[in-house]
Write a protein that holds these residues in place. Structure first.
Motif: not given
Length: 379
Positions: A76-93
């Protein structure tokens, strides 16, 4: 509670929005609710079976980009995710990556209320512990050098992007997880996603490629049997397979399909109460890969003996000049005592297969291209 007080809901995700089809358990009357998110790509809509009212929708929008929407009142109602899936900055090369869209949504284990998993394009695995409001990447997959090699590049993937899909949570063990990657094989964790092992033995690859290279393995859809969690079925780019644990080698059961049809396709559906019964929807797998029904004559094929034999189920479906197919998430079964099948087509038609797919009836036409169909029984 009696079945007479229950009702069915179908969740239909399309290229330009989502629709809910509310039906009675006799499957004779349907009420259409939608469109939701008109004009946006909706890859998947899933209901949380732990509460029967929370929905998540994986969306790619023109203004918000890739995101997830959440409803706590059955749409009936929808709300966007506060933090959608997103890749983190890699800690390696490893090179940084950006999520193009969330593709697959899977509720977590019954004991882990609020937990969800999401698979993305390009291939990534994410987990939410707050009902889909915020998502965290799983670095053991997303930032592992071996996985990144197996994932290949965006150019190596499917026409609309490589995908992590078929996320499975063992109903007996919240820490036992599986998923498939197109491309990049099938993978399994026994420790909640901290470490993974490949599960590709017995799977074939396209002629000319090395079967030992995980990169070249392309599972299209992997399913666990609800009635026997030690059995897995798989529809692959190179055939239909079954795996019975504790074994670790897939058996190609699709060789028993008619030679003129073949065993190439995208969706795989398993009977909710019978581990020997499963359904597939073959497509034309010839060299040019037109991604249409073979000879323009669509049909579902059923097995009732674990893949030893297959039977064509096409009563009510078009008999000629039907050049559509069914995507990997766009076929499902309900969980009523005598299950019906449901499939959505690339031409925007929604079909119901009564009596386990023995006879087909059209429920809707002229929808946008259908990406996914899920069902739920509300009590």
């Amino acid at each position: 509670m009696s079945s007479s007080s229950s009702r069915l809901v179908l969740f239909v995700a399309t290229r330009k929005g989502a629709w809910l089809f509310h039906g009675d358990t006799g499957r004779s009357a349907w009420r259409i609710d939608g469109p939701h998110f008109l004009g946006h790509n909706i890859s998947h809509v899933q209901m949380d079976p732990r509460d029967g009212c929370t929905l998540l929708a994986a969306a790619k929008t023109g203004h918000l980009g890739p995101t997830v929407f959440r409803s706590t009142d059955l749409g009936q109602t929808w709300k966007e995710a506060r933090q959608p899936p997103a890749f983190a900055k890699p800690t390696n090369d490893l090179p940084a990556r950006t999520v193009d869209h969330t593709f697959w949504l899977t509720p977590g284990h019954a004991s882990e209320v609020g937990t969800w998993y999401a698979g993305t394009s390009p291939q990534g695995l994410f987990r939410s512990e707050d009902g889909g409001e915020s998502w965290a990447p799983l670095p053991a997959v997303n930032d592992d050098a071996r996985f990144r090699e197996w994932m290949g590049t965006v150019q190596d993937g499917t026409p609309d992007g490589p995908k992590l899909h078929s996320i499975i949570v063992d109903p007996r063990d919240a820490k036992h997880l599986l998923f498939g990657m197109s491309g990049g094989g099938v993978h399994e964790s026994r420790d909640g996603g901290q470490s993974w092992s490949t599960l590709i033995a017995g799977m074939e690859v396209v002629a000319g490629f090395d079967v030992a290279e995980v990169t070249f393995h392309d599972p299209h859809c992997v399913r666990l049997c609800p009635s026997n969690p030690d059995r897995l079925y798989q529809q692959n780019h190179c055939g239909i397979y079954r795996l019975d644990r504790p074994g670790t080698t897939w058996s190609r059961i699709g060789r028993q399909m008619p030679a003129e049809v073949g065993d190439i396709g995208f969706p795989m559906v398993v009977h909710p109460a019978d581990a020997d019964t499963a359904w597939v929807f073959p497509m034309d797998g010839t060299d040019v890969w037109p991604r249409t029904s073979p000879a323009g004559r669509p049909a579902v094929y059923a097995t009732h003996d674990g893949g030893q034999t297959w039977q064509r189920r096409d009563e009510g479906l078009p008999t000629q000049q039907a050049w559509w197919t069914v995507k990997r998430q766009a076929m499902t079964a309900d969980t009523l005592p005598s299950p019906a099948l449901y499939l959505g087509t690339t031409s925007g038609e929604l079909w119901i297969g009564h009596d386990g797919g023995s006879r087909w009836e059209n429920l809707a036409r002229h929808l946008p291209e259908i990406y996914a169909v899920e069902s739920a029984v509300l009590r």
